[in-house]
Scaffold this motif. Structure first.
Motif, PDB file in Angstrom:
ATOM      1  N   PHE A  80       0.840  -1.182   0.183  1.00 31.07           N
ATOM      2  CA  PHE A  80       0.054   0.026   0.065  1.00 31.07           C
ATOM      3  C   PHE A  80       1.016   1.210   0.059  1.00 31.07           C
ATOM      4  N   ALA A  81       2.065   1.336   0.684  1.00 26.29           N
ATOM      5  CA  ALA A  81       2.706   2.563   0.924  1.00 26.29           C
ATOM      6  C   ALA A  81       3.384   2.843  -0.331  1.00 26.29           C
ATOM      7  N   GLY A  82       3.597   1.696  -1.473  1.00 27.53           N
ATOM      8  CA  GLY A  82       4.023   2.385  -2.702  1.00 27.53           C
ATOM      9  C   GLY A  82       2.989   3.058  -3.660  1.00 27.53           C
ATOM     10  N   LEU A  83       1.700   3.077  -3.211  1.00 37.88           N
ATOM     11  CA  LEU A  83       0.751   3.718  -4.173  1.00 37.88           C
ATOM     12  C   LEU A  83       0.767   5.143  -3.825  1.00 37.88           C
ATOM     13  N   ALA A  84      -0.002   5.779  -5.204  1.00 43.78           N
ATOM     14  CA  ALA A  84       0.084   7.345  -5.204  1.00 43.78           C
ATOM     15  C   ALA A  84      -1.438   7.563  -5.264  1.00 43.78           C
ATOM     16  N   ALA A  85      -1.558   8.806  -5.105  1.00 45.70           N
ATOM     17  CA  ALA A  85      -2.940   9.504  -5.114  1.00 45.70           C
ATOM     18  C   ALA A  85      -3.929   9.013  -6.466  1.00 45.70           C
ATOM     19  N   ASN A  86      -4.939   8.519  -6.089  1.00 42.44           N
ATOM     20  CA  ASN A  86      -5.989   8.005  -7.273  1.00 42.44           C
ATOM     21  C   ASN A  86      -5.698   6.613  -7.846  1.00 42.44           C
ATOM     22  N   ASP A  87      -4.408   6.113  -7.044  1.00 46.45           N
ATOM     23  CA  ASP A  87      -4.203   4.478  -7.326  1.00 46.45           C
ATOM     24  C   ASP A  87      -5.545   3.729  -6.717  1.00 46.45           C
ATOM     25  N   LEU A  88      -5.610   2.501  -7.140  1.00 50.61           N
ATOM     26  CA  LEU A  88      -7.005   1.750  -6.539  1.00 50.61           C
ATOM     27  C   LEU A  88      -6.480   0.718  -5.637  1.00 50.61           C
ATOM     28  N   VAL A  89      -7.329   0.437  -4.552  1.00 48.94           N
ATOM     29  CA  VAL A  89      -7.134  -0.787  -3.846  1.00 48.94           C
ATOM     30  C   VAL A  89      -8.439  -1.421  -3.705  1.00 48.94           C
ATOM     31  N   VAL A  90      -8.508  -2.925  -4.125  1.00 48.95           N
ATOM     32  CA  VAL A  90      -9.734  -3.629  -3.908  1.00 48.95           C
ATOM     33  C   VAL A  90      -9.559  -4.869  -2.941  1.00 48.95           C
ATOM     34  N   LEU A  91     -10.205  -4.784  -1.891  1.00 44.18           N
ATOM     35  CA  LEU A  91     -10.190  -5.877  -0.830  1.00 44.18           C
ATOM     36  C   LEU A  91     -11.292  -6.872  -1.022  1.00 44.18           C
ATOM     37  N   ILE A  92     -10.938  -8.031  -1.339  1.00 42.25           N
ATOM     38  CA  ILE A  92     -12.037  -9.168  -1.428  1.00 42.25           C
ATOM     39  C   ILE A  92     -11.741 -10.164  -0.254  1.00 42.25           C
ATOM     40  N   GLN A  93     -12.741  -9.974   0.712  1.00 47.69           N
ATOM     41  CA  GLN A  93     -12.802 -10.554   1.856  1.00 47.69           C
ATOM     42  C   GLN A  93     -13.621 -11.579   2.327  1.00 47.69           C
ATOM     43  N   SER A  94     -13.397 -12.772   2.458  1.00 49.48           N
ATOM     44  CA  SER A  94     -14.253 -13.974   3.079  1.00 49.48           C
ATOM     45  C   SER A  94     -14.725 -13.370   4.242  1.00 49.48           C
TER      46      SER A  94
END
Length: 354
Positions: free
Chosen positions: A88-102
């Motif tokens: 996560f720390a390597g991401l920049a503004a407006n990049d995307l994270v998707v969390l697929i959680q059981s």
């Protein structure tokens, strides 16, 4: 970016209840969500954090892989929490994270979505997927369909009517709950983030919510067919339960069940009384009184009215409510026969009429 999952998820892990046809549907729905709601575009980076603990999580991971083939995919169960945070720390503004959680990912004190939003990242969360199996998984996939004309058109129209209304009525089939008060400025969860600080949130979407400006101006009766139980799952009694509301509080219950009695007892033990607060206008047409899913946070988008019991509401502050002692926000779902704002019918025949 480098993919951390195999090029193909083994078909045997996916093609149980969730067929290839359903995965294609999920792919198409998510492609629309990414383009139309999240407005994600290359060359911005994307990280998908997933697990393999349930069929629906596997199916959504495969669907995202088809939508975002150059994204980084991280199997949450195969690396350390520090490694996830480093990604996560390597991401920049407006990049995307998707969390697929059981269930839901735990990263010690790290509040995932809040911290990611602080970094101006776009976030899509799919939590508690293991609660939805069989036909429920298919309902969930259907609920991801994004129709901007419906969500934005109807959603904004509902907000306008709510914000200008002097009173409202929920008719739950022979019982009427009257909100004899103007409403708080309605909040939208319709996949339009153009006027919001953050982009994304928990999916599926589809809701407009408010509450009475004067909580004590809510009186009458309402029949509920589902409530959130002590395990945060959908509990559907054999027959609807009728709540008697007096000055914004639950003062009597008719045709209750032991499970619902326990919910009320827990609230009273900690808060002293049971307030009725949120008035939610659910818009997601994949969920109805007949088409339910077990996860209460997902089913909250059901097309119809939901209410909350308990003093807690993080959006609206009320002088009459002491936030320090407000602990409960329990969703209950009304048999929604008709909804009126002022004297105008805004819900009937199973659909919003705006």
């Amino acid at each position: 970016m480098t993919s951390l999952i195999p090029q193909e998820i083994p078909a045997a892990l996916i093609l149980g209840t969730i067929s290839e046809h359903a995965i294609v549907a999920a792919e198409n729905h998510l492609r629309d969500v990414l383009a139309l709601a999240i407005e994600y575009k290359a060359p911005h980076a994307a990280i998908i954090v997933f697990d393999t603990r349930c069929e629906l999580a596997l199916a959504l991971t495969e669907a995202y892989k088809r939508c975002l083939p150059t994204a980084t995919f991280i199997d949450f169960d195969t690396i350390s929490a520090d490694a996830v945070l480093a990604a996560f720390a390597g991401l920049a503004a407006n990049d995307l994270v998707v969390l697929i959680q059981s269930t839901n990912f735990r990263l010690e004190a790290f509040r995932i979505r809040i911290e990611l939003f602080k970094r101006s990242l776009k976030v899509i969360e799919h939590p508690h997927l293991s609660r939805m199996t069989g036909s429920q998984a298919l309902y969930y996939i259907e609920s991801l369909a994004y129709d901007p004309a419906y969500y934005r058109g109807v959603g904004r129209a509902l907000k306008a009517r709510i914000d200008s209304a002097r009173f409202g009525v929920v008719d739950s089939g022979g019982e009427r709950l009257v909100f004899d008060s103007p409403f708080e400025s309605a909040k939208l969860n319709i996949g339009d983030y153009s006027e919001m600080n953050n982009v994304g949130g928990q999916f599926p979407i589809g809701e407009v919510f408010t509450e009475a400006q004067d909580l004590e101006a809510v009186n009458g009766r309402v029949r509920i067919f589902v409530f959130g139980d002590t395990a945060f799952q959908v509990n559907q009694p054999e027959n609807p339960i009728t709540l008697v509301i007096t000055k914004g509080r639950v003062t009597d219950v008719i045709d209750s069940t032991p499970e619902f009695d326990q919910v009320l007892a827990n609230i009273r033990a900690d808060e002293g009384e049971v307030w009725l607060r949120e008035l939610g206008f659910g818009m997601n047409r994949a969920f109805t009184q007949q088409r339910t899913v077990s996860d209460i946070g997902t089913y909250e988008r059901m097309c119809g009215i939901h209410l909350s019991l308990g003093a807690k509401h993080g959006v609206y502050n009320k002088a009459i409510i002491r936030r320090a002692t407000a602990r409960y926000h329990v969703d209950v779902f009304a048999v929604t026969q008709a909804v009126y704002l002022d004297d105008d019918l805004v819900y009937g025949n199973g659909a919003w009429q705006v």
